[in-house]
Design a protein around this motif. Structure first.
Motif, short mmCIF file in Angstrom:
data_model
loop_
_atom_site.label_atom_id
_atom_site.label_comp_id
_atom_site.label_asym_id
_atom_site.label_seq_id
_atom_site.Cartn_x
_atom_site.Cartn_y
_atom_site.Cartn_z
N ALA A 156 47.56 -14.07 -54.31
CA ALA A 156 47.06 -15.34 -53.75
C ALA A 156 47.76 -16.53 -54.40
CB ALA A 156 45.55 -15.43 -53.94
N VAL A 157 47.99 -16.46 -55.71
CA VAL A 157 48.67 -17.55 -56.40
C VAL A 157 50.12 -17.65 -55.93
CG1 VAL A 157 49.43 -18.42 -58.64
CG2 VAL A 157 47.15 -17.46 -58.40
N LEU A 158 50.75 -16.50 -55.69
CA LEU A 158 52.12 -16.51 -55.15
C LEU A 158 52.17 -17.28 -53.83
CD1 LEU A 158 53.50 -12.91 -55.77
CD2 LEU A 158 54.66 -15.03 -56.37
N VAL A 159 51.20 -17.02 -52.98
CA VAL A 159 51.16 -17.72 -51.69
C VAL A 159 50.85 -19.19 -51.89
CG1 VAL A 159 49.94 -17.89 -49.49
CG2 VAL A 159 50.50 -15.64 -50.43
N ALA A 160 49.87 -19.50 -52.75
CA ALA A 160 49.46 -20.89 -52.96
C ALA A 160 50.61 -21.75 -53.47
CB ALA A 160 48.29 -20.95 -53.93
N LEU A 161 51.41 -21.21 -54.37
CA LEU A 161 52.50 -21.99 -54.94
C LEU A 161 53.61 -22.29 -53.93
CD1 LEU A 161 52.91 -20.40 -58.50
CD2 LEU A 161 51.69 -22.49 -57.84
N SER A 162 53.63 -21.56 -52.82
CA SER A 162 54.64 -21.81 -51.79
C SER A 162 54.15 -22.77 -50.72
CB SER A 162 55.05 -20.49 -51.14
OG SER A 162 53.98 -19.94 -50.38
N ILE A 163 52.93 -23.28 -50.86
CA ILE A 163 52.38 -24.23 -49.89
C ILE A 163 52.83 -25.65 -50.27
CG2 ILE A 163 50.24 -25.25 -49.01
CD1 ILE A 163 48.95 -22.50 -49.35
N PRO A 164 53.45 -26.40 -49.37
CA PRO A 164 53.99 -27.72 -49.71
C PRO A 164 52.98 -28.67 -50.34
CG PRO A 164 54.86 -27.01 -47.61
CD PRO A 164 53.85 -25.99 -48.00
N GLN A 165 51.75 -28.69 -49.84
CA GLN A 165 50.77 -29.61 -50.39
C GLN A 165 50.44 -29.27 -51.84
OE1 GLN A 165 49.47 -32.41 -48.67
NE2 GLN A 165 48.86 -32.90 -50.76
N VAL A 166 50.35 -28.00 -52.16
CA VAL A 166 50.09 -27.57 -53.53
C VAL A 166 51.25 -27.97 -54.43
CG1 VAL A 166 49.75 -25.57 -55.04
CG2 VAL A 166 48.57 -25.69 -52.83
N ALA A 167 52.47 -27.73 -53.95
CA ALA A 167 53.65 -28.10 -54.74
C ALA A 167 53.67 -29.60 -55.01
CB ALA A 167 54.92 -27.68 -54.01
N PHE A 168 53.32 -30.39 -53.99
CA PHE A 168 53.29 -31.84 -54.19
C PHE A 168 52.24 -32.24 -55.22
CE2 PHE A 168 51.20 -35.88 -53.12
CZ PHE A 168 52.22 -36.75 -53.49
N TRP A 169 51.04 -31.67 -55.12
CA TRP A 169 49.99 -31.99 -56.10
C TRP A 169 50.47 -31.69 -57.52
CZ3 TRP A 169 45.81 -29.25 -52.71
CH2 TRP A 169 45.29 -30.17 -51.79
N LEU A 170 51.13 -30.54 -57.70
CA LEU A 170 51.58 -30.16 -59.04
C LEU A 170 52.65 -31.13 -59.56
CD1 LEU A 170 51.79 -26.28 -58.60
CD2 LEU A 170 50.17 -27.54 -60.03
N LEU A 171 53.64 -31.46 -58.72
CA LEU A 171 54.69 -32.37 -59.16
C LEU A 171 54.14 -33.78 -59.35
CD1 LEU A 171 57.75 -31.30 -56.99
CD2 LEU A 171 57.46 -30.97 -59.45
N ASP A 172 53.27 -34.20 -58.46
CA ASP A 172 52.76 -35.57 -58.53
C ASP A 172 51.91 -35.78 -59.78
OD1 ASP A 172 52.66 -38.15 -57.21
OD2 ASP A 172 50.52 -37.77 -56.91
N SER A 173 51.33 -34.71 -60.31
CA SER A 173 50.55 -34.83 -61.55
C SER A 173 51.41 -35.24 -62.73
CB SER A 173 49.84 -33.50 -61.86
OG SER A 173 50.79 -32.49 -62.21
#
Length: 256
Positions: free
Chosen positions: A52-69
């Motif tokens: 599930a984490v593998l899939v979540a990390l490939s979702i653009p919105q999740v990636a943006f949240w992580l980088l934007d932090s």
């Protein structure tokens, strides 16, 4: 050893190992003489969570949240004709080794973005450039020399200094500070990606530099709902960068 540890704890390897370990635990639990439902559920949960984490990390919105932090420093105004800095410190990134269409080593995509912005900032303000980055492989030139040649030969902007010993962001700051100290310089505009800036600021201040953040290429949110939640390979890469930065910041604080 450091590279091996980094490989094991960073995605995707850590998540692949999580899936594999979970499946192995479930396999063992199913073959024990006595039923072990708790052990079987543990293996299933570990494999499912890792997947599930593998899939979540490939979702653009999740990636943006992580980088934007990590994007806490505002950009310098593109119309500013002066900045409160005596030098522009460019932290090198990747290099393309022996590209067939060019021949000699060339700046990679990350380095290109940093060099391009530093060159424009220097042209607009007249502040000289220092490029920091050492040898990645024994048979290669220092990264800073590759980037210097690109900035001078293709962007036609002079580079006053190069730092050729560093292998980490911390060493970028330390050795660059030593070079600048010879000219009595402490105030620097640090050019790096917006998501890399927090760690860069921390190490530059620790090296005695007065820092003006000059971030480039900030991550931007997905344009629409469809783009936000359709998994993409690029988004996984972006998530991995963010996780690398958070782990790097934690490690620097522990090992300071």
């Amino acid at each position: 050893m450091k590279r091996l540890v980094e490989l094991l704890i960073m995605p995707p390897m850590s998540l692949y190992l999580g899936v594999l370990c979970g499946l192995c635990i479930r396999f063992v639990a199913n073959r024990l003489p006595e039923p072990r439902p708790m052990l079987r559920r543990m293996g299933t949960s570990l494999a499912a969570l890792s997947g599930a984490v593998l899939v979540a990390l490939s979702i653009p919105q999740v990636a943006f949240w992580l980088l934007d932090s990590l994007q806490t420093s505002p950009a310098i105004s593109p119309t500013a004709e002066s900045i409160d800095a005596e030098a522009i410190l460019v932290l090198s990134g990747d290099v393309d080794c022996d590209p067939p269409e060019f021949g000699p080593d060339q700046p990679g995509p990350i380095s290109l973005q940093r060099c391009r912005y530093a060159a424009r900032l220097s042209t607009r303000t007249g502040v000289p450039i220092l490029i920091s980055g050492g040898v990645l492989r024994p048979d290669r030139r220092a990264v800073s020399l590759v980037l210097r040649d690109f900035v001078q030969d293709e962007l036609h902007v002079p580079v006053r200094w190069t730092e050729e010993r560093s292998h980490t962001t911390r060493e970028n700051a330390r050795y660059s500070a030593e070079i600048l100290a010879r000219d009595g310089i402490r105030r620097v505009a640090v050019v790096t990606h917006a998501w890399h800036m927090p760690r860069a600021i921390e190490v530059c201040k620790a090296a005695g530099l007065v820092v003006l953040p000059a971030p480039t290429a900030p991550a931007t949110p997905p344009a629409n709902l469809r783009d936000a939640f359709v998994p993409r390979a690029r988004s996984f890469r972006d998530s991995a960068w963010a996780i690398h930065e958070w782990i790097g910041r934690l490690w620097y604080r522990i090992s300071a």
